[in-house]
Design a protein around this motif. Sequence first.
Motif, PDB file in Angstrom:
ATOM      1  N   THR A   1       0.947  -1.171  -0.455  1.00 59.65           N
ATOM      2  CA  THR A   1      -0.258  -0.006  -0.007  1.00 59.65           C
ATOM      3  C   THR A   1       0.850   0.697  -0.277  1.00 59.65           C
ATOM      4  O   THR A   1       1.941   1.667   0.927  1.00 59.65           O
ATOM      5  CB  THR A   1      -1.103  -0.365   1.289  1.00 59.65           C
ATOM      6  N   ALA A   2       0.918   2.257  -0.538  1.00 59.94           N
ATOM      7  CA  ALA A   2       0.858   3.650  -0.964  1.00 59.94           C
ATOM      8  C   ALA A   2       0.008   4.672  -0.890  1.00 59.94           C
ATOM      9  O   ALA A   2      -0.690   4.333  -1.494  1.00 59.94           O
ATOM     10  CB  ALA A   2       1.940   3.686  -2.088  1.00 59.94           C
ATOM     11  N   ASP A   3       0.632   5.968  -0.296  1.00 62.58           N
ATOM     12  CA  ASP A   3      -0.578   6.468   0.334  1.00 62.58           C
ATOM     13  C   ASP A   3       0.179   7.869  -0.031  1.00 62.58           C
ATOM     14  O   ASP A   3       1.143   7.921  -0.503  1.00 62.58           O
ATOM     15  CB  ASP A   3      -0.944   6.607   2.026  1.00 62.58           C
ATOM     16  N   TYR A   4      -0.900   8.770  -1.073  1.00 65.54           N
ATOM     17  CA  TYR A   4      -0.038   9.792  -1.814  1.00 65.54           C
ATOM     18  C   TYR A   4      -0.759  11.061  -1.044  1.00 65.54           C
ATOM     19  O   TYR A   4      -2.130  11.291  -0.912  1.00 65.54           O
ATOM     20  CB  TYR A   4      -1.007   9.402  -3.736  1.00 65.54           C
ATOM     21  N   PRO A   5      -0.627  11.746  -0.614  1.00 68.43           N
ATOM     22  CA  PRO A   5      -1.084  13.721  -0.560  1.00 68.43           C
ATOM     23  C   PRO A   5      -1.925  13.161  -1.599  1.00 68.43           C
ATOM     24  O   PRO A   5      -1.826  13.128  -2.264  1.00 68.43           O
ATOM     25  CB  PRO A   5      -0.741  14.279  -0.367  1.00 68.43           C
ATOM     26  N   ALA A   6      -3.746  14.234  -1.267  1.00 69.03           N
ATOM     27  CA  ALA A   6      -4.836  14.593  -1.451  1.00 69.03           C
ATOM     28  C   ALA A   6      -5.321  15.773  -0.834  1.00 69.03           C
ATOM     29  O   ALA A   6      -5.241  15.865  -0.591  1.00 69.03           O
ATOM     30  CB  ALA A   6      -5.623  12.935  -1.964  1.00 69.03           C
ATOM     31  N   THR A   7      -6.471  16.125  -1.859  1.00 71.22           N
ATOM     32  CA  THR A   7      -7.241  17.301  -1.868  1.00 71.22           C
ATOM     33  C   THR A   7      -8.458  16.906  -2.449  1.00 71.22           C
ATOM     34  O   THR A   7      -8.241  16.586  -3.558  1.00 71.22           O
ATOM     35  CB  THR A   7      -6.524  18.630  -2.354  1.00 71.22           C
ATOM     36  N   ILE A   8      -9.466  17.391  -1.685  1.00 72.36           N
ATOM     37  CA  ILE A   8     -11.299  16.867  -1.936  1.00 72.36           C
ATOM     38  C   ILE A   8     -11.540  18.016  -2.091  1.00 72.36           C
ATOM     39  O   ILE A   8     -11.666  19.455  -1.876  1.00 72.36           O
ATOM     40  CB  ILE A   8     -11.289  16.713   0.259  1.00 72.36           C
ATOM     41  N   ARG A   9     -12.603  17.957  -3.475  1.00 67.46           N
ATOM     42  CA  ARG A   9     -12.937  18.800  -4.233  1.00 67.46           C
ATOM     43  C   ARG A   9     -14.831  18.195  -4.922  1.00 67.46           C
ATOM     44  O   ARG A   9     -15.094  17.213  -4.710  1.00 67.46           O
ATOM     45  CB  ARG A   9     -12.844  19.217  -5.666  1.00 67.46           C
ATOM     46  N   GLY A  10     -15.291  18.807  -4.202  1.00 69.43           N
ATOM     47  CA  GLY A  10     -17.051  18.645  -3.988  1.00 69.43           C
ATOM     48  C   GLY A  10     -16.979  18.332  -5.635  1.00 69.43           C
ATOM     49  O   GLY A  10     -16.350  18.551  -6.964  1.00 69.43           O
TER      50      GLY A  10
ATOM     51  N   ASP B   1     -27.267  21.286  -7.496  1.00 70.73           N
ATOM     52  CA  ASP B   1     -27.869  20.588  -5.977  1.00 70.73           C
ATOM     53  C   ASP B   1     -26.461  20.640  -5.772  1.00 70.73           C
ATOM     54  O   ASP B   1     -25.372  20.028  -5.915  1.00 70.73           O
ATOM     55  CB  ASP B   1     -28.802  19.513  -6.291  1.00 70.73           C
ATOM     56  N   GLY B   2     -26.687  21.133  -4.124  1.00 67.63           N
ATOM     57  CA  GLY B   2     -25.265  20.968  -3.345  1.00 67.63           C
ATOM     58  C   GLY B   2     -25.885  21.339  -1.813  1.00 67.63           C
ATOM     59  O   GLY B   2     -26.682  21.764  -2.145  1.00 67.63           O
ATOM     60  N   VAL B   3     -24.496  21.921  -1.516  1.00 67.25           N
ATOM     61  CA  VAL B   3     -24.067  22.186  -0.142  1.00 67.25           C
ATOM     62  C   VAL B   3     -24.026  24.217  -0.018  1.00 67.25           C
ATOM     63  O   VAL B   3     -22.776  23.857  -0.937  1.00 67.25           O
ATOM     64  CB  VAL B   3     -23.622  21.679   0.714  1.00 67.25           C
ATOM     65  N   VAL B   4     -24.637  25.169   0.054  1.00 67.74           N
ATOM     66  CA  VAL B   4     -24.348  26.195   0.462  1.00 67.74           C
ATOM     67  C   VAL B   4     -22.939  26.252   1.234  1.00 67.74           C
ATOM     68  O   VAL B   4     -22.824  26.193   1.960  1.00 67.74           O
ATOM     69  CB  VAL B   4     -25.269  27.078   1.339  1.00 67.74           C
TER      70      VAL B   4
ATOM     71  N   ASN C   1     -22.189  17.979  -3.249  1.00 69.75           N
ATOM     72  CA  ASN C   1     -21.062  17.250  -2.622  1.00 69.75           C
ATOM     73  C   ASN C   1     -21.545  15.142  -2.804  1.00 69.75           C
ATOM     74  O   ASN C   1     -21.146  14.776  -1.214  1.00 69.75           O
ATOM     75  CB  ASN C   1     -20.954  17.059  -0.977  1.00 69.75           C
ATOM     76  N   SER C   2     -22.199  15.115  -3.696  1.00 72.15           N
ATOM     77  CA  SER C   2     -23.404  13.758  -3.393  1.00 72.15           C
ATOM     78  C   SER C   2     -22.003  12.577  -3.762  1.00 72.15           C
ATOM     79  O   SER C   2     -22.467  11.170  -2.966  1.00 72.15           O
ATOM     80  CB  SER C   2     -24.330  13.353  -4.484  1.00 72.15           C
ATOM     81  N   SER C   3     -20.714  12.720  -4.354  1.00 68.75           N
ATOM     82  CA  SER C   3     -19.766  12.641  -4.358  1.00 68.75           C
ATOM     83  C   SER C   3     -18.769  13.280  -4.188  1.00 68.75           C
ATOM     84  O   SER C   3     -19.397  13.979  -5.358  1.00 68.75           O
ATOM     85  CB  SER C   3     -20.102  11.506  -5.330  1.00 68.75           C
ATOM     86  N   MET C   4     -17.379  13.397  -3.936  1.00 65.93           N
ATOM     87  CA  MET C   4     -16.407  13.511  -4.118  1.00 65.93           C
ATOM     88  C   MET C   4     -15.695  13.680  -5.309  1.00 65.93           C
ATOM     89  O   MET C   4     -15.417  12.348  -5.318  1.00 65.93           O
ATOM     90  CB  MET C   4     -15.957  14.226  -2.837  1.00 65.93           C
ATOM     91  N   TYR C   5     -15.094  14.663  -6.026  1.00 60.03           N
ATOM     92  CA  TYR C   5     -13.256  14.594  -6.024  1.00 60.03           C
ATOM     93  C   TYR C   5     -12.444  14.690  -5.618  1.00 60.03           C
ATOM     94  O   TYR C   5     -11.880  15.586  -4.822  1.00 60.03           O
ATOM     95  CB  TYR C   5     -13.381  15.131  -7.374  1.00 60.03           C
ATOM     96  N   VAL C   6     -11.202  13.425  -5.642  1.00 64.20           N
ATOM     97  CA  VAL C   6      -9.641  13.327  -4.895  1.00 64.20           C
ATOM     98  C   VAL C   6      -8.843  13.186  -6.095  1.00 64.20           C
ATOM     99  O   VAL C   6      -8.388  12.473  -6.655  1.00 64.20           O
ATOM    100  CB  VAL C   6     -10.619  12.179  -3.744  1.00 64.20           C
ATOM    101  N   TYR C   7      -8.299  14.712  -5.337  1.00 70.15           N
ATOM    102  CA  TYR C   7      -6.600  14.670  -6.554  1.00 70.15           C
ATOM    103  C   TYR C   7      -5.583  14.898  -5.810  1.00 70.15           C
ATOM    104  O   TYR C   7      -5.465  14.641  -4.777  1.00 70.15           O
ATOM    105  CB  TYR C   7      -6.418  15.894  -7.178  1.00 70.15           C
TER     106      TYR C   7
ATOM    107  N   GLY D   1     -22.575  13.579   4.061  1.00 65.92           N
ATOM    108  CA  GLY D   1     -21.840  14.421   3.255  1.00 65.92           C
ATOM    109  C   GLY D   1     -20.637  14.354   4.936  1.00 65.92           C
ATOM    110  O   GLY D   1     -20.577  16.360   5.260  1.00 65.92           O
ATOM    111  N   LEU D   2     -19.830  13.343   5.354  1.00 65.33           N
ATOM    112  CA  LEU D   2     -18.343  13.475   6.126  1.00 65.33           C
ATOM    113  C   LEU D   2     -17.699  14.335   5.364  1.00 65.33           C
ATOM    114  O   LEU D   2     -16.928  15.012   5.596  1.00 65.33           O
ATOM    115  CB  LEU D   2     -18.353  11.603   6.294  1.00 65.33           C
ATOM    116  N   LEU D   3     -17.478  14.528   3.855  1.00 64.58           N
ATOM    117  CA  LEU D   3     -16.075  15.027   2.779  1.00 64.58           C
ATOM    118  C   LEU D   3     -17.104  16.022   2.375  1.00 64.58           C
ATOM    119  O   LEU D   3     -17.735  16.313   1.918  1.00 64.58           O
ATOM    120  CB  LEU D   3     -16.200  13.878   1.866  1.00 64.58           C
ATOM    121  N   HIS D   4     -15.516  17.308   3.591  1.00 64.39           N
ATOM    122  CA  HIS D   4     -16.030  18.907   2.940  1.00 64.39           C
ATOM    123  C   HIS D   4     -15.375  18.755   1.340  1.00 64.39           C
ATOM    124  O   HIS D   4     -14.120  18.709   1.464  1.00 64.39           O
ATOM    125  CB  HIS D   4     -15.986  19.566   3.425  1.00 64.39           C
ATOM    126  N   SER D   5     -15.520  20.122   0.288  1.00 67.92           N
ATOM    127  CA  SER D   5     -14.606  20.524  -0.276  1.00 67.92           C
ATOM    128  C   SER D   5     -13.800  21.066   0.580  1.00 67.92           C
ATOM    129  O   SER D   5     -14.066  22.063   1.181  1.00 67.92           O
ATOM    130  CB  SER D   5     -15.399  21.775  -1.421  1.00 67.92           C
TER     131      SER D   5
END
Length: 367
Positions: free
Chosen positions: A46-55, A174-177, A202-208, A277-281
């Motif tokens: 298992t390798a881990d890579y730093p990531a950012t979360i976006r809506g 649709d989304g969160v304010v 944020n129904s699904s999140m992009y993780v870069y 909704g645990l993940l936030h942009s």
Amino acid sequence: MNRKRFRIIFLCGAALLAVSCRDSAPETAQQAYPVAKVGRENVETTADYPATIRGRQDVQIYPQVEGKLTAVRVVEDQRVSRGQTLFIIDQVPYKAALQTAVANVKAARAALATAQLTYDGKRELFGQKVISQFELSTAENSLLAAKAQLAQAEAQEVNARNNLSYTVVKSPADGVVGTIPYRVGALVSSSLSSPLTTVSDNSSMYVYFSMPENNMLALIRRYGTVEETLKRMPDVSLRLNDGTVYDRKGRVESISGVIDSQTGAVSLRAVFPNPSGLLHSGGAGNVLVTQRTDGALTIPQGATYELQDKVFVYRVVDGKARSTRIEVTPLNDRKKYIVRSGLKAGETIVTEGAGLLQDGMAITIKK
């Protein structure tokens, strides 16, 4: 004299006895070391890579007209639907502008009707040769001008209606304010430096995240092509900033075709479901990529030692310890290494006590 001679003889005898005892003392037993043959097994790394979360869709909301905010219909972190009203801008001047535009349209239509009647009358008179061609052409030109004025007035009406509609700022998705930095009474316009708010889907999140070029090349070689890599690559996990692992798996759906010349890394995008909704942009974490390797060479981590950030192991060759540099990757259990280079299957290595050995030292194998 005899006493002195006796003393010399006694001392010489004692010295000879000491030498004889030392020579006859048993040799110290040589330390024995446990060894093992290098083997192959199926393992996971298992390798881990730093990531950012976006809506999945972050839409910045800017007003399209200028005016004072008269109402804020939402609060921060509120879930909204597409078309739901978020803000209302002062409508009074835009309603007045629309009324003026409607009146102008009516006036233009009346002017057009008059011009049409005039032209029709002039044409009949011209047919009867009562008036000249000049008068008929003048009436025709007046009719064309009236039609143009009507078209212009109707366009102004459409623009006034649009401006009035823009005073009601609605959610485009649709989304969160997000954060709302403006309150009722604030003067806003399309040239604001910051948006009224941001609506995040944020129904699904992009993780870069970014992966070193060598790792990416290894994946593509494993699966054949980029398209096959996206299809067959295992699901990935997400470790959040608090150290916990997100309870849902994600799927890598995009691999950049461009390598960053400064970092030598390739950008990837994974999608994670977010029903709770645990993940936030704007959040951060680490993407965990697990890979299975069949028939990997493995050795215990305790069999190695490090020198100047390089990893070494002792092979047993003709009863002697031979220091060998190796390239390794740690396994998930943190107890074993995958050997990438430096050893072959079937070779014998010392599994314990590597720090006590020296290159070329004769060793005894522990039974």
